[in-house]
Motif scaffolding. Structure first.
Motif, mmCIF file in Angstrom:
data_model
loop_
_atom_site.group_PDB
_atom_site.id
_atom_site.type_symbol
_atom_site.label_atom_id
_atom_site.label_comp_id
_atom_site.label_asym_id
_atom_site.label_seq_id
_atom_site.Cartn_x
_atom_site.Cartn_y
_atom_site.Cartn_z
ATOM 1 N N PHE A 33 -42.007 62.839 55.587
ATOM 2 C CA PHE A 33 -41.302 61.617 55.090
ATOM 3 C C PHE A 33 -39.986 61.162 55.650
ATOM 4 C CE2 PHE A 33 -43.053 63.734 51.069
ATOM 5 C CZ PHE A 33 -44.413 63.203 51.102
ATOM 6 N N GLU A 34 -39.318 62.155 56.387
ATOM 7 C CA GLU A 34 -38.300 61.926 57.384
ATOM 8 C C GLU A 34 -38.873 62.329 58.780
ATOM 9 O OE1 GLU A 34 -35.606 60.282 56.647
ATOM 10 O OE2 GLU A 34 -35.306 60.728 54.424
ATOM 11 N N PRO A 82 -47.331 61.923 57.308
ATOM 12 C CA PRO A 82 -47.293 62.887 56.101
ATOM 13 C C PRO A 82 -48.908 63.241 55.933
ATOM 14 C CG PRO A 82 -45.792 61.017 55.571
ATOM 15 C CD PRO A 82 -46.739 60.758 57.033
ATOM 16 N N HIS A 89 -38.370 67.119 52.958
ATOM 17 C CA HIS A 89 -38.879 65.713 53.624
ATOM 18 C C HIS A 89 -39.300 65.863 55.335
ATOM 19 C CE1 HIS A 89 -37.386 63.472 49.954
ATOM 20 N NE2 HIS A 89 -38.241 64.430 49.622
ATOM 21 N N VAL A 143 -47.309 68.426 48.781
ATOM 22 C CA VAL A 143 -45.567 68.612 48.125
ATOM 23 C C VAL A 143 -45.898 68.267 46.538
ATOM 24 C CG1 VAL A 143 -43.659 67.643 48.406
ATOM 25 C CG2 VAL A 143 -45.104 67.111 50.284
#
Lengths: 543, 221
Positions: free
Chosen positions: B54-55, B74, B49, B81
Motif C-alpha cells: 500500500f506504500e 498489493p 503497508h 491483510v
C-alpha cells in the motif's frame, strides 16, 4: 426534551403554518376553478389530444434527461473518485457545483451560445464541411440543458458516496487483486447505486417540472411540457380549466414518482469513514488513465463552456451602460427586495414546521391525529413544490383582481410563491442542523434555565448561524434567478432581473441580454458560495 | 522451514512520510508470529503497508519469501491483510466476502464454494454464509476476515490492530483462533498491537518501532 406547554406551542405553530400553506394553495386553486367557464363543465372536456401529447412529451423528456444525466455521470464520478489527487481536482469538483446555483435562464443563454445556430458547435461543424447545422430547439436543447444541470448533480452525489467508502475497501480490494471490472461490480457500483433512487427521483422531478429551460429551448408546441403549457393556457389563451387539468395531471405524475421513491426506501445513511485521505491503488494502467482523463475533460468542457460563454459575451456587452440604466436599477431593486423577503418568509415557515416535527417526534405517545400532522408536515413542503407557480400566481391574480391594480399585488404574491418554492430545500438544509442543536445543546440550555434573548444571542445564533445563512442564501439565489413565478406578472410596472433578461432575449437585444445574464449569474453564484458548506476546507486543514 | 529462515526482509527501505523519514532494515522469521509494538505514529502501520504494497518505498528493497516484490502491486504479493475495521464489504454477504479471497472476480466452482464453507466453519461461523456484515458483531466480522485470509492461502498474514475494536473476551478468543490457524497453516504472521497481553500470549518475537525506525528486536520463545 420539551416541556408540555412548549411542546403544545411548537406543534400548534407548525399546524398553523401548515394551514396557512394549504390555504394559500387552496385559495389559488379555488379561484381558478371558479373562473372556469361553466359551459365546459362536462368531465374530461379539456382532456384532448393536445394535453395528452404534452403529458407524454413531459414524461418522455424527463425520463430521457434523467437517464442521460445519470448514465453520463457514472464514468465522471468514477474517474474523479479514482483520481483522488491531481492538481486542480478540487476546482473541477467545485465546477460541478456551479450549475445548481445558476439561474436556468442564464444557463439557457450560455447553452445557446455553444449549441445554438450561431454557436461554437455549429461553427465547428461548418468548418468540418457539415452543411446541415445542428438545431438546438426542441428535444435536443431540452436534453442538453437538463444534462447540463443534472449531470454535475448526479456526479457529485455519486462521488460523495464513493468518497465516503472506508479507505480499507480500496486496500482490501487491491490486496485481493481485484481488476477494474471486479472493483466496479463489487465496490464502486454498489456505492453509486445506493444514491441512484434518490438522485434519479430528484432529477426526474426537476426535469418534469422544468419551466424556464423548456420555455426558452423547447421552440414550439411539439416540445412543450405541462408546466409551459399551463403557463401558455393561462397567459395567452386564458383557459383556466385546461390549466387546472394539466396541473392536476402534473401533480398526479409527481406524486406517483414520490410514492415510488418512498417504496424503494430512503437513501442509505452515510457510514463512518476510517478518516484520512483516500488512497486508491487501482487505475494505474495507461488505458484507464486516458479513459478517466477523457471522461473528466468532456464533463468539464460540457459544463464550463456555457459558463465561459456567459462570461465572455457578458463582458463584451456594454456593462457600464447597463449599470447606469434606470430600468436595470429598478429590476435589481425589485429582485433584491423579493429575494430577501421570500428567503426570510421561507425561513420563517421552515423553522416552525421543522420544530413541530421535532416536537411530535420527541413525544412519548403519539396519537393518530398527531401522526397525520407529522406526515403532513414532512410531505407538504415537497408537494407544494409540485403545484406549478404559474397556477398559484394566476389563482391569486384572479382573487386580488377585485381589490385594485394587480401589479401592485404582484410583489407579495411572487414573494410567497418563491418562498414556497424554496421551502423544501430550506427544510433540507436546516433539518440536520436543528436536530443536532436539539440533541447537543437544547438540553443544556434548558438545564441552565436560559431563555429568551440571552439564549438566542449566546447559543442559538452562534450554533445555527451557518446553516441559517446557507438556507437564506440558497433561497435568495433561487428567488433571484426565478422566472416561473414572475412570468405571469412581468410587465412595464413589475420588472425583475430575470424578467428583464427574458424580454431582452425575446426582443433580440442579445448584447443587453448577455450583460444582464452575467450580472445575474454573478449575483447567484456569490450567494451560492456564501452558503456553501466549509467542510472541504476543514478536511484540508486536518489532513 | 527453520526458525532462522526469513519470510520478510526489508533492505535499507526509506520512506519520507510528512516530516518524518522512516528507515527500515529488518527481517521477520518464517512461520512465526511477530508482534510489532511502539507509540502511535511511530510507523507500525506504515511498516505493514510497505510489506503489503500500500506504500511504495522511496528507496530500498522489499523481499518476501526471497523474491524482490518492491515493484509489485498489493494483489501480486504473497500477503493477506486484516485491518482493525472495514475488512468486509458491508453490502455483500459473508460468503461473497470470503469467496472474493478465492477469486477476486467471484468465479467460484463447487470446490470453491465448499472451501468458503470450510473456512467459515474453522473460524466458528458455520452457516453464516448469507448474513451481511452489519448484522454481525465486531468479533464475528473479524473472524470472517480471518476466514477470507484462510481461503487465500497466502503464506504471510499481516494483522493491523485486528483486535483493537473488540472487548477483552472477544480479543482473547480471536487471539486463540489466530494462534491455532497459524499452527495449522505455518503462516508467517505480523501483528501490530497496542496490547502488551497480545504480545505475551501470541507472539514468538517482538519488534519495537520508534520514530520510523526499529529500536529493538526480541525473541520471546
Amino acid at each position: 426534551m420539551f416541556a408540555p406547554a412548549q411542546r403544545r406551542r411548537i406543534i400548534g405553530g407548525g399546524a398553523a403554518w401548515l394551514a396557512a400553506l394549504l390555504a394559500f394553495v387552496g385559495a389559488a386553486a379555488f379561484a381558478l376553478w371558479q373562473a372556469a367557464p361553466p359551459a365546459a363543465g362536462e368531465p374530461g372536456a379539456g382532456f384532448d389530444a393536445y394535453v395528452l401529447g404534452v403529458a407524454r412529451f413531459t414524461l418522455w423528456q424527463a425520463s430521457l434527461s434523467t437517464a442521460l444525466s445519470i448514465l453520463l455521470a457514472i464514468p465522471v464520478a468514477r474517474a474523479l473518485a479514482r483520481r483522488s489527487a491531481f492538481p486542480g481536482r478540487i476546482w473541477i469538483v467545485r465546477l460541478m457545483a456551479l450549475p445548481l446555483g445558476l439561474p436556468a435562464l442564464v444557463a439557457a443563454l450560455g447553452i445557446l451560445e455553444i449549441w445554438g445556430r450561431q454557436g461554437v458547435v455549429n461553427a465547428g461543424l461548418a468548418a468540418l464541411g457539415v452543411a446541415q447545422p445542428f438545431s438546438i430547439y426542441g428535444l435536443p436543447g431540452i436534453l442538453i440543458a437538463h444534462v447540463f444541470f443534472n449531470l454535475p448533480l448526479a456526479a457529485r452525489l455519486m462521488l460523495a458516496e464513493l468518497e465516503r467508502l472506508p479507505g480499507e475497501y480500496w486496500r482490501v480490494s487491491a490486496s485481493l487483486g481485484m481488476g477494474p471490472g471486479s472493483l466496479f461490480r463489487f465496490v464502486e457500483w454498489p456505492a453509486m447505486r445506493s444514491v441512484l433512487p434518490g438522485a434519479a427521483g430528484l432529477i426526474f422531478i426537476l426535469c418534469a417540472t422544468s419551466f424556464t429551460l423548456v420555455l426558452t429551448l423547447g421552440g414550439g408546441p411539439a416540445a412543450s411540457t405541462l408546466e409551459v403549457a399551463i403557463y401558455q393556457a393561462l397567459r395567452f389563451d386564458f383557459d383556466p380549466r385546461r390549466a387546472m387539468l394539466m396541473s392536476a395531471l402534473q401533480i398526479l405524475f409527481m406524486l406517483v414518482v414520490l410514492a415510488g421513491l418512498r417504496l424503494i426506501g430512503p437513501v442509505a445513511e452515510s457510514g463512518m469513514t476510517g478518516g484520512g485521505a483516500v488512497r486508491r491503488f487501482d487505475g494505474r494502467g495507461g488505458l484507464s488513465i486516458v479513459g478517466d482523463g477523457l471522461a473528466i475533460a468532456l464533463a468539464v468542457g460540457f459544463v464550463a463552456a456555457p459558463l465561459l460563454a456567459v462570461a465572455s459575451s457578458g463582458l463584451a456587452a456594454d456593462l457600464q451602460r447597463l449599470i447606469r440604466d434606470p430600468l436595470v436599477h429598478q429590476a435589481f431593486m425589485t429582485s433584491l427586495v423579493i429575494a430577501v423577503s421570500s428567503a426570510l418568509l421561507s425561513l420563517s415557515m421552515a423553522i416552525p414546521v421543522l420544530r413541530a416535527r421535532q416536537g411530535i417526534a420527541a413525544s412519548r405517545r403519539v396519537s393518530t391525529p398527531l401522526q397525520l400532522l407529522a406526515a403532513l408536515l414532512r410531505d407538504a413542503p415537497s408537494v407544494a413544490l409540485l403545484v406549478p407557480p404559474v397556477v398559484l400566481g394566476s389563482g391569486w391574480f384572479l382573487l386580488l383582481r377585485g381589490f385594485g391594480n394587480v401589479s401592485g399585488f404582484a410583489g407579495p404574491v411572487v414573494v410567497a410563491i418563491n418562498a414556497l418554492m424554496a421551502l423544501p430545500f430550506v427544510c433540507r438544509v436546516l433539518e440536520p442542523a436543528l436536530e443536532a442543536y436539539q440533541v447537543r445543546t437544547a438540553r443544556l440550555v434548558a438545564a441552565l434555565g436560559m431563555g429568551g434573548l440571552p439564549a438566542l444571542r449566546l447559543v442559538v445564533l452562534p450554533v445555527l448561524a451557518r446553516p441559517l445563512l446557507a438556507a437564506l442564501s440558497f433561497a435568495m439565489a433561487l428567488s433571484l434567478g426565478d422566472l416561473g413565478a414572475v412570468a405571469l406578472f412581468g410587465s412595464q410596472d413589475f420588472v425583475t432581473l430575470p424578467w428583464l433578461l427574458f424580454s431582452r432575449m425575446g426582443a433580440y437585444r442579445s448584447a443587453d441580454a448577455a450583460g444582464l445574464a452575467l450580472i445575474l449569474a454573478l449575483l447567484c453564484l456569490l450567494l451560492t458560495i456564501a452558503g456553501a458548506p466549509r467542510a472541504r476546507n476543514r478536511e484540508k486543514e486536518e489532513s | 522451514m527453520t526458525a532462522t529462515e526469513e519470510a520478510i526482509r526489508l533492505e535499507a527501505v526509506r520512506l519520507a512520510f510528512g516530516s518524518v523519514e522512516m528507515r527500515f532494515d529488518v527481517g521477520f522469521a518464517a512461520g512465526r508470529v511477530t508482534g510489532i509494538i511502539g507509540p502511535s505514529g511511530s510507523g507500525k502501520s506504515t511498516l505493514l503497508h510497505l510489506i503489503a504494497g500500500f506504500e511504495m518505498p522511496d528507496s530500498g528493497v522489499i523481499r518476501l519469501l526471497g523474491r524482490d516484490v518492491t515493484a509489485d502491486g498489493p494483489g501480486m504479493r504473497p500477503v493477506s491483510v486484516i485491518f482493525q475495521d472495514n475488512n468486509l464489504f458491508a453490502h455483500l454477504d459473508v460468503a461473497t466476502n470470503v469467496g472474493l479471497g478465492i477469486d477476486p472476480a467471484l468465479k467460484l466452482d463447487a470446490a470453491g464454494r465448499a472451501a468458503v464453507g470450510d473456512a467459515l466453519a474453522k473460524v466458528g461461523l458455520r452457516g453464516f454464509e448469507k448474513r451481511r456484515p452489519p448484522t454481525l458483531s465486531g468479533g464475528e466480522r473479524q473472524r470472517v476476515a480471518l476466514a477470507r485470509a484462510l481461503v487465500r492461502r497466502r503464506p504471510i498474514l499481516l494483522l493491523d490492530e485486528p483486535f483493537a475494536a473488540l472487548d477483552p473476551e472477544r480479543r482473547a478468543e480471536m487471539g486463540d483462533l489466530v494462534t491455532a490457524l497459524q499452527r495449522e497453516t505455518g503462516m508467517t504472521v505480523l501483528l501490530v498491537t497496542h496490547q502488551p497481553d497480545d504480545v505475551v500470549r501470541l507472539c514468538d518475537a517482538v519488534v519495537e518501532i520508534e520514530a520510523g525506525m526499529v529500536r529493538a528486536v526480541r525473541t520471546l520463545r
